[in-house]
Design a protein around this motif. Structure first.
Motif, PDB file in Angstrom:
ATOM      1  N   PRO A 232      -2.829  16.360   2.518  1.00 39.18           N
ATOM      2  CA  PRO A 232      -2.607  15.022   3.073  1.00 39.18           C
ATOM      3  C   PRO A 232      -2.418  15.099   4.596  1.00 39.18           C
ATOM      4  N   THR A 233      -2.751  14.030   5.294  1.00 35.16           N
ATOM      5  CA  THR A 233      -2.497  13.984   6.749  1.00 35.16           C
ATOM      6  C   THR A 233      -0.986  13.914   6.959  1.00 35.16           C
TER       7      THR A 233
ATOM      8  N   LEU B  44       4.538   9.981   1.526  1.00 34.42           N
ATOM      9  CA  LEU B  44       4.767  10.561   0.191  1.00 34.42           C
ATOM     10  C   LEU B  44       6.211  11.034   0.035  1.00 34.42           C
ATOM     11  N   ALA B  45       6.755  11.628   1.105  1.00 33.89           N
ATOM     12  CA  ALA B  45       8.135  12.124   1.054  1.00 33.89           C
ATOM     13  C   ALA B  45       9.122  10.965   0.910  1.00 33.89           C
ATOM     14  N   THR B  46       8.857   9.862   1.621  1.00 34.43           N
ATOM     15  CA  THR B  46       9.723   8.678   1.516  1.00 34.43           C
ATOM     16  C   THR B  46       9.670   8.122   0.097  1.00 34.43           C
TER      17      THR B  46
ATOM     18  N   LYS C 209      11.744  10.206  -2.166  1.00 35.82           N
ATOM     19  CA  LYS C 209      13.159   9.890  -1.959  1.00 35.82           C
ATOM     20  C   LYS C 209      13.563   8.681  -2.805  1.00 35.82           C
ATOM     21  N   TRP C 210      12.683   7.666  -2.817  1.00 32.25           N
ATOM     22  CA  TRP C 210      12.940   6.427  -3.561  1.00 32.25           C
ATOM     23  C   TRP C 210      12.999   6.717  -5.066  1.00 32.25           C
ATOM     24  N   ARG C 211      12.027   7.512  -5.547  1.00 26.62           N
ATOM     25  CA  ARG C 211      12.008   7.841  -6.985  1.00 26.62           C
ATOM     26  C   ARG C 211      13.253   8.634  -7.382  1.00 26.62           C
ATOM     27  N   LEU C 212      13.681   9.555  -6.512  1.00 28.53           N
ATOM     28  CA  LEU C 212      14.890  10.351  -6.801  1.00 28.53           C
ATOM     29  C   LEU C 212      16.125   9.450  -6.828  1.00 28.53           C
TER      30      LEU C 212
ATOM     31  N   ALA D 161       9.101  18.135  -1.757  1.00 29.86           N
ATOM     32  CA  ALA D 161      10.432  18.324  -2.333  1.00 29.86           C
ATOM     33  C   ALA D 161      11.354  19.026  -1.346  1.00 29.86           C
ATOM     34  N   GLU D 162      10.817  20.033  -0.644  1.00 32.04           N
ATOM     35  CA  GLU D 162      11.625  20.760   0.352  1.00 32.04           C
ATOM     36  C   GLU D 162      12.104  19.818   1.447  1.00 32.04           C
TER      37      GLU D 162
END
Length: 598
Positions: free
Chosen positions: A71-72, A79-81, A84-87, A125-126
């Motif tokens: 991914p760019t 994707l990381a944000t 975070k929302w799903r977690l 995840a990291e």
């Protein structure tokens, strides 16, 4: 989900038994049977169409991703944000389905793309401080030469500031069914020697060690780290260490199986607010003694239940199968309406954990041995993946309300003073907070200060709604406290009542239930004898009948809430219901204790 991963379930979905027999199914189709044609259209698994998952939900902790290849930077941040929302939605846990479109179509990825996608997922995840574990991978039958796979991945946050996910599991079952031994094996990490060595660490009293029977409620903990590995006492860890390295905790509430201690068992089920109940059944004795009663109690309190058949090393395969059939028969009865699901592989355990949390009617059944350790790992996989029942939104709403802590246990600790154990029902509780405790015998509340808080034997600054803990109250007079009291914010105006009305169902009664009858009432952490003052529109009740009844407490007023679940018992008499109306008592001197004794 089961169309994708379940083997037995997929066979069921394919329509008729004939569908599993290729030649027979083709023959039927040739005969032009309309019925069969309709059936094959309805079940896409029978044809070569790709199977589906339900479409992705906006809320919740499950995310579908077709592929995550290179991914760019901008896309990666997005994707990381999203992760975070799903977690946050899953209170520290999320499940990613890789190779699945947003509408639920199972496309699958090539080996190369799958590797690249998992690598990206690990990087995401990291970035958010989590770890990933591949739960299972599966090939999708697609019309291409190269095999396509899909993967299911568990993402779990590394614990920070002690905010581990905590699930409470009440352990039920008949006397001598192996409850304490199973917990000993799970929490100590050592198998049993067949003579009860594993349970010795769980007992609290000398007479329990001598008779081998639990008579009190003991609490045990089992942790899982962010990679899904078990964290228990096997490496001689203290409870504090387990709490520090675990990002998910299973708190077991070990209850008594003997009929003599039934009131303790009911108190454990009503006041400790378990998320789930584990019913342990011995394979060699089957459904005996208090097993049915415990199953009924859990169902009356609407606690989702799963079953463990223990001691399979003692009997033949046939005996185990007979016990499982007996359980399945009971669970399918009209009173239960459950769907039994036998777990025999890791795949089943993953499916069972996810289905169990989504639908309360699914009842997973495990068959294991605490001596040989057979199938014990399946139970651990189940606990590792089991998601919490309430989502983050409900938790937030509860935390914004005023503080209310239910008192379940009272201790005196040397050099610390009076300590109370229980559950924070709503709000947030901090060290040094001023609360009021009550109701006293005169219906009043007294002020106190929370000196310190401990969760699972390790210090804690802040307690959030739904968490269990012990609070030190300094030199507060222990004789003023009793089980069933509440500690609330001073600004809350709690309703105290002597009398209350409840809509009840009489489950069992030897004769008739009428005015003047005395029963022991359990409502949450309240346990007290009450007299039946009136039955609306009826003179008496018989087994199985419903009515609205007015009760009056005998000894002291209690703090109750409308809508609370109620259980009552007296000898063989049993009933369940819901509190519908409270008659608040005024703080007047006429309500002192002697007047209330009938």
């Amino acid at each position: 989900m089961d169309s994708l991963f379940g083997t037995a379930a997929a066979a069921q979905k394919s329509g008729s038994p004939a569908a599993s027999n290729g030649a027979a199914s083709r023959k039927t189709a040739k005969n032009g049977s309309k019925k069969y044609k309709n059936r094959s259209a309805r079940y896409p698994k029978a044809c070569n169409n790709p199977p589906y998952l339900p479409p992705e939900a906006e809320e919740g902790n499950i995310e579908y991703k077709l592929k995550l290849v290179n991914p760019t930077q901008y896309r990666f941040e997005h994707l990381a944000t999203q992760m975070k929302w799903r977690l946050q939605e899953g209170r520290g846990e999320a499940v990613y389905q890789i190779g699945v479109e947003d509408n639920g179509l199972l496309v699958g990825l090539t080996e190369e793309d799958m590797k690249a996608s998992l690598k990206t997922l690990r990087r995401m995840a990291e970035k958010v401080g989590a770890d990933i574990t591949v739960l299972r991978e599966r090939e999708v039958d697609y019309d291409s030469d190269e095999p396509h796979r899909i993967a299911e991945v568990l993402v779990r946050k590394v614990p920070d500031d002690q905010q581990f996910l905590d699930l409470r599991v009440a352990v039920l079952g008949n006397v001598d069914s192996g409850k304490s031994t199973l917990l000993g094996v799970l929490t100590q990490g050592e198998l049993d020697n067949g003579r009860g060595r594993a349970r010795l660490n769980l007992f609290r009293h000398l007479h329990e060690i001598q008779t081998g029977r639990t008579s009190s409620i003991s609490i045990e903990i089992l942790g899982f780290d962010s990679k899904g590995e078990v964290v228990n006492y096997s490496e001689s860890r203290t409870a504090e260490e387990i709490c520090e390295s675990a990002s998910k905790m299973i708190t077991f509430i070990d209850l008594a199986g003997h009929h003599k201690y039934l009131k303790t068992t009911i108190f454990g089920l009503t006041s400790y607010c378990p998320d789930f109940a584990m019913l342990v059944v011995s394979a060699n004795t089957g459904i005996a003694g208090t097993t049915r009663e415990h199953l009924g109690l859990a169902m009356a309190l609407k606690v989702p239940i799963f079953i463990v058949v223990s001691k399979v090393d003692l009997c033949t395969k046939g005996t185990v199968e007979r016990t499982v059939r007996q359980l399945e028969r009971i669970l399918k009865q009209p009173g239960c309406n459950k769907v039994p699901m036998l777990v025999s592989s890791t795949d089943d355990a993953v499916t069972a954990a996810q289905k169990f949390a989504q639908s309360p009617s699914i009842t997973p059944i495990f068959t294991l041995s605490s001596v040989t350790g057979e199938s014990l790992d399946l139970l651990k996989v189940f606990f590792n993946i089991l998601p919490p029942l309430s989502n983050s939104k409900e938790q937030e709403e509860l935390m914004q309300q005023l503080t209310e802590f239910q008192v379940d246990e009272i201790y005196t600790v040397p050099d610390v003073g009076t300590v109370v154990g229980g559950t924070l029902y709503s709000g947030i509780c901090r060290e040094g907070e001023q609360l009021v405790v009550g109701p006293m015998d005169d219906g009043k509340f007294r002020e106190l200060t929370v000196c310190s808080i401990q969760r699972n034997r390790s210090g804690c600054r802040v307690l959030r709604a739904g968490q269990a803990a012990t609070l030190a109250l300094g030199d507060f007079d222990r004789s003023l406290l009793r089980k069933g009291m509440v500690m609330v914010s001073p600004e809350m105006n709690p309703t105290i009542c002597w009398r209350f009305e409840a809509e009840i169902v009489l489950l069992f009664h030897a004769k008739t239930f009428h005015k003047g009858f005395q029963v022991t009432v359990h409502v949450g952490n309240v346990r007290q004898t009450a007299t039946v003052e009136a039955l609306q529109g009826k003179d008496e009740l018989r087994t199985g009948e419903k009515a609205v009844v007015r009760f009056k407490f005998i000894k002291h007023p209690e703090y109750l809430k409308v809508g609370a679940k109620l259980l009552f018992r007296e000898g063989v008499t049993k009933g369940i219901g819901q509190v519908t109306k409270l008659q608040p008592s005024k703080h007047s001197s006429s309500h002192h204790a002697p007047e209330s004794v009938l």
